[in-house]
Design a protein around this motif. Structure first.
Motif, PDB file in Angstrom:
ATOM      1  N   GLY A 130      -0.947   2.933  -3.006  1.00 27.45           N
ATOM      2  CA  GLY A 130      -2.259   2.780  -3.518  1.00 27.45           C
ATOM      3  C   GLY A 130      -2.602   1.386  -3.121  1.00 27.45           C
ATOM      4  N   TYR A 184       2.806   6.741  -8.454  1.00 25.30           N
ATOM      5  CA  TYR A 184       4.214   6.679  -8.277  1.00 25.30           C
ATOM      6  C   TYR A 184       4.768   8.120  -8.399  1.00 25.30           C
ATOM      7  N   ARG A 224       0.800  -1.538   0.052  1.00 27.60           N
ATOM      8  CA  ARG A 224       0.033  -0.031  -0.061  1.00 27.60           C
ATOM      9  C   ARG A 224       0.963   1.263   0.181  1.00 27.60           C
ATOM     10  N   ARG A 247      -2.179   2.512  -8.259  1.00 22.38           N
ATOM     11  CA  ARG A 247      -1.045   2.786  -7.607  1.00 22.38           C
ATOM     12  C   ARG A 247      -0.628   4.144  -8.203  1.00 22.38           C
TER      13      ARG A 247
END
Length: 905
Positions: A264, A271, A229, A269
């Motif tokens: 995420g 980045y 996560r 997700r």
């Protein structure tokens, strides 16, 4: 309110938009053609760099050691495009493919991982007249890589090797250049990953007077929550020696730090990555009159930001790149993934999809758990349809009950359940009745003919052979010794057997009636009139429709009013992305007859022995494992050796002092199985579980009469009044029988003390519900031997709550099963070198592995016996011999439940 994936995507888009607005600058402010100082051997940019951390096929060039963490085929396509005036030299496209070996081969560990990559490097910054323009011409790079997992010796450790070949017809610096990298990765635990790559170890020659320096690229990555996560990482590229002066305009700083962040969940997700790079002004680089080695580089932060979206076998990532201090927005980078491993899926259940769950050949609790957890995962995704095919199921009634409860949870979440029957027993129909629609094969009768039991009594046979069984037992309901001494059950044992069958019958009929909206009396009439021909069953409402297997899709489309596609659940490995064992609940499976020593599977007979040596070692390891937050003990055992039961229960007592221990009873958790259950803090059972049978006995056979019949004399020589007490060649004396009975009584008293302490009873109250009496799960709850109704799902949920495990919203606690399956080496050793000690002092050689299960009514059903066909009746008879009687050096106290009372349905 937006879901977590929606919130993550919205946040990412907002961040990207802000970056574009804040960093966009006029063209006049952008870098000139001097641009980024970048080594020829540096790969094109990608969305983010991973040296320590997650693994995919791009590890071929990023860190080959990470290939060892793959569990299946993986392919990556990376690309980066920058506008020319940005001054960036990181453009290019690369494709990578990787696969672990062996793949889909029954070895317990990977021995090698291989990968290949092909890249086109498009540097873009060539300027006519520049003395160094040829260094910016495009070139190709081919890479092969290998990883050797070292996890068998050091958990989480891997070694990698990479070889690359650069080729170009225009770029003299990249023509026929060889590059060698070595790498080491260590996933220390689920929070920390460490890695280092030694690049350019061979110091390749880029041109006649230009040699590349080795580069050390270490990185540390952290996951504060112990899962994917949230992840942060910091690394640095450190050049170990300078290059020749002619390379000065593109060599950059000696040290280039970088950092990245990913966060995420559930297929989304975000980045972000930043790296310090060196930029040279165009005037300094392009002026032939100036010494390039004296050109001053200025520090610039390269920034990449974007979103990654995943489906199980396909994923994309994309976002802008920019330069802080070098002209604002530079370009875009992206990634496309294909994988055999299943990533977390961002998409909801597809409306057309019907998930087929076949129960054929499934028999043990690990397979049951796999089905239950799959159904619960589908329930969390909301909606959809599950098709359950019951043909060939070998689950017992209590196991089917757990599966039924999982399907009810799925229906509560909005899903629909369809059951397909190709004939069915009463217990099979018990499961099918939960479905929204039952479809039956048009030519397979429904044999819901009720319940029956069988118990074989050997007393008269033994007497004819001259063998006298001299078992001593506590207490009157302990029916196992009676099968050796009597021709039928005693009154107390017959009473208990009848009550057990009645409880099972009442529960099945009541639940089926509730599910089919019928009075239990109507369901009882259905059973009495069985077997049913399919068309008659449809007219009576026992089933809803008839169809051949190839007609199921059309029947479902007509029922649902939409097109459907029936698919089996995925068999590819699930990618968790965990660096080490995640925080989880451990399910310890106790299955089969309890014996001292290691766990074994007896071939041909299809018997499974739960060895105290294997189980106590496993429990002790779980007690010390910080990743294990709680332990659920799943018991499917009728008992066996009292000593083995004591050893396992003691390890659970010690574990309970450190972390929660919850008991889940399967089809049977009786006698020694119940002894183990006293080591837990909370006990769950299904309504049709067989439990209790709290009692012990000591086996002894007097074979002297048999020897007389065959003309053999056993001459015994002894010192000590009771030296031959356990001999198989003489009967008990009165003194010996009294001594044996005193020992068994003492063992029983200890058993009662454990039950009383575990169940908050007085010893007298415990004794009243013990005395060898076998209880159904529903009755055991009423008398206090079990705490609540439920299976593994409920036990895991309670254990996680007791351990205060942090479980993300909408998710379930992570579960791992123990003991681990035997390795191939262990199976081979068992196949060729298994010695089973017998009480007569001899041994038999056996080997191999045989699947063994609990049938629909609780009977043992071996897969090997089915393979023999003609020998199946013989195998069924031999399986009735209790393994605990002969697996050992001699007679010992036994706590075995209703091994021979089997309910068929």
């Amino acid at each position: 309110m937006l879901s977590w994936p929606s919130r993550s995507a919205a946040l990412a888009l907002a961040l990207i938009s802000a970056l574009v607005v804040l960093l966009a600058t006029p063209a006049s402010a952008r870098a000139g053609n001097g641009g980024e100082a970048r080594s020829i051997l540096r790969d094109p940019d990608r969305p983010y760099t991973v040296v320590a951390g997650e693994a995919d096929a791009s590890a071929v060039v990023q860190n080959p050691a990470n290939l060892a963490y793959l569990d299946g085929f993986n392919a990556i396509l990376d690309f980066t495009y920058n506008i020319e005036r940005s001054g960036r030299r990181g453009d290019g496209i690369g494709g990578f493919v990787a696969v672990p070996l062996p793949w889909k081969f029954p070895l317990p560990w990977k021995i090698l991982a291989l990968g290949v990559g092909l890249q086109a490097v498009l540097r873009q910054q060539a300027v006519p007249g520049n003395a160094h323009a040829t260094a910016d011409a495009a070139f190709g790079k081919f890479t092969i890589a290998a990883a050797v997992p070292l996890m068998r010796w050091v958990p989480g450790l891997s070694f990698g090797l990479q070889y690359s070949r650069l080729f170009s017809g225009e770029n003299v610096y990249a023509s026929r250049v060889n590059q060698l990298d070595l790498a080491l990765s260590w996933r220390a635990n689920r929070f920390v990953s460490l890695a280092v790559v030694a690049r350019n170890l061979n110091a390749p020659t880029l041109a006649e007077s230009v040699r590349a320096a080795p580069v050390l690229d270490p990185e540390v990555a952290l996951r504060p929550f112990g899962d994917a996560r949230f992840e942060v990482a910091a690394g640095v590229r450190a050049r170990l020696a300078g290059l020749q002066p002619a390379e000065a305009p593109i060599r950059g700083f000696q040290v280039q730090p970088r950092g990245r962040m990913l966060f995420g969940n559930r297929g989304v997700r975000v980045y972000a990555e930043a790296e310090a790079v060196a930029y040279f002004d165009a005037a300094d680089v392009d002026d032939p009159s100036k010494d390039p080695t004296q050109a001053d580089a200025r520090a610039v932060a390269r920034v990449s930001l974007g979103v990654q979206l995943d489906t199980p076998h396909f994923g994309v990532a994309a976002g802008p790149t920019a330069g802080l201090g070098a002209g604002g927005l530079h370009g875009v980078s992206g990634r496309v993934r294909l994988s055999h491993e299943r990533y977390t899926d961002i998409l909801p259940v597809r409306p057309r999809r019907v998930t087929r769950l076949s129960l054929a050949g499934k028999h043990d609790d690990r397979e049951l758990a796999e089905l239950v957890w799959l159904i619960d995962e589908l329930a969390r995704r909301r909606g959809g349809v599950v098709l359950v095919e019951l043909a060939g199921s070998e689950f017992g009634s209590a196991q089917l009950e757990e599966l039924r409860e999982a399907l009810l949870r799925y229906q509560d979440s909005g899903g629909k359940v369809v059951a397909y029957l190709e004939g069915a027993s009463l217990t099979g129909y018990f499961l099918a009745s939960v479905a929204d629609r039952i479809i039956a094969h048009p030519h397979a009768a429904l044999s819901i003919i009720g319940l029956s039991s069988r118990t074989l009594y050997w007393g008269e046979l033994l007497a004819r052979l001259g063998v006298q069984a001299e078992f001593v037992r506590v207490a009157e309901y302990k029916g196992t010794p009676e099968i050796w001494t009597r021709t039928g059950p005693s009154a107390p044992v017959a009473e208990a057997n009848r009550a057990l069958m009645t409880d099972t019958w009442n529960h099945l009929i009541r639940v089926v009636g509730r599910s089919r909206a019928r009075d239990p009396a109507v369901v009882s009439d259905w059973v009495d009139a069985a077997p049913w021909q399919p068309e008659d069953a449809r007219r009576r409402g026992i089933v809803d429709d008839l169809a051949w297997p190839d007609e199921l899709d059309a029947k479902l489309e007509a029922w649902l009013g939409r097109g459907v596609r029936i698919e089996a659940p995925p068999t590819s490995p699930l990618r968790t992305g965990d660096w080490g064992a995640p925080a989880h609940v451990a399910i310890v499976h106790v299955r089969g007859t309890l014996v001292t020593g290691p766990s074994l599977e007896i071939p041909l007979l299809g018997l499974e022995l739960a060895g105290s040596e294997t189980l106590t070692k496993t429990i002790a390891e779980l007690r010390e494992d910080n990743a294990v937050k709680a332990v659920v003990v799943r018991i499917d055992s009728r008992g066996g050796s009292v000593r083995a039961s004591e050893q396992i229960a003691r390890e659970l007592d010690r574990t309970r002092e450190r972390k929660p221990v919850v008991i889940s009873m399967g089809q049977t958790a009786a006698s020694g199985g119940y002894y183990i259950a006293t080591g837990g803090q909370y006990i769950y059972a299904n309504a049709t579980t067989y439990t209790g049978s709290i009692g012990v006995f000591l086996p002894k056979l007097d074979l002297s009469g048999l020897l007389d019949k065959v003309g053999v004399n056993a001459e015994l020589l002894s010192i000590g009044d009771r030296a031959t007490m356990h001999s198989y060649w003489k009967p008990y004396s009165e003194d010996e029988r009294d001594a044996a009975m005193a020992g068994i009584q003492a063992t029983y008293d200890v058993f009662i003390e454990r039950v009383a302490g575990a169940r908050a009873m007085t010893p007298e109250a415990a004794d009243a519900v013990a005395r060898g009496h076998v209880w159904s799960g529903v009755r055991a709850i009423e008398i206090g031997l079990v705490d609540a109704y439920g299976g593994m799902h409920e036990a895991v949920d309670r254990a996680a709550r007791m351990a205060n495990m942090p479980v993300p919203a909408g998710a379930a606690p992570i579960v791992l099963h123990y003991p681990l399956p035997p390795t191939v080496l262990q199976k081979v050793r068992r196949l060729f070198g298994l010695n089973l000690s017998l009480p007569l002092g001899s041994s038999v050689e056996a080997g191999g592995d045989a699947a063994v299960g609990i049938g629909q009514a609780g009977q043992l059903v071996p897969m090997t016996g089915r393979a023999l066909g003609f020998a199946d009746p013989l195998m069924r008879t031999l399986r009735l011999l209790p393994a605990a009687l002969w697996h050992g050096a001699g007679p010992e106290a036994l706590a075995i439940g209703p091994c021979y009372f089997e309910i068929d349905g």
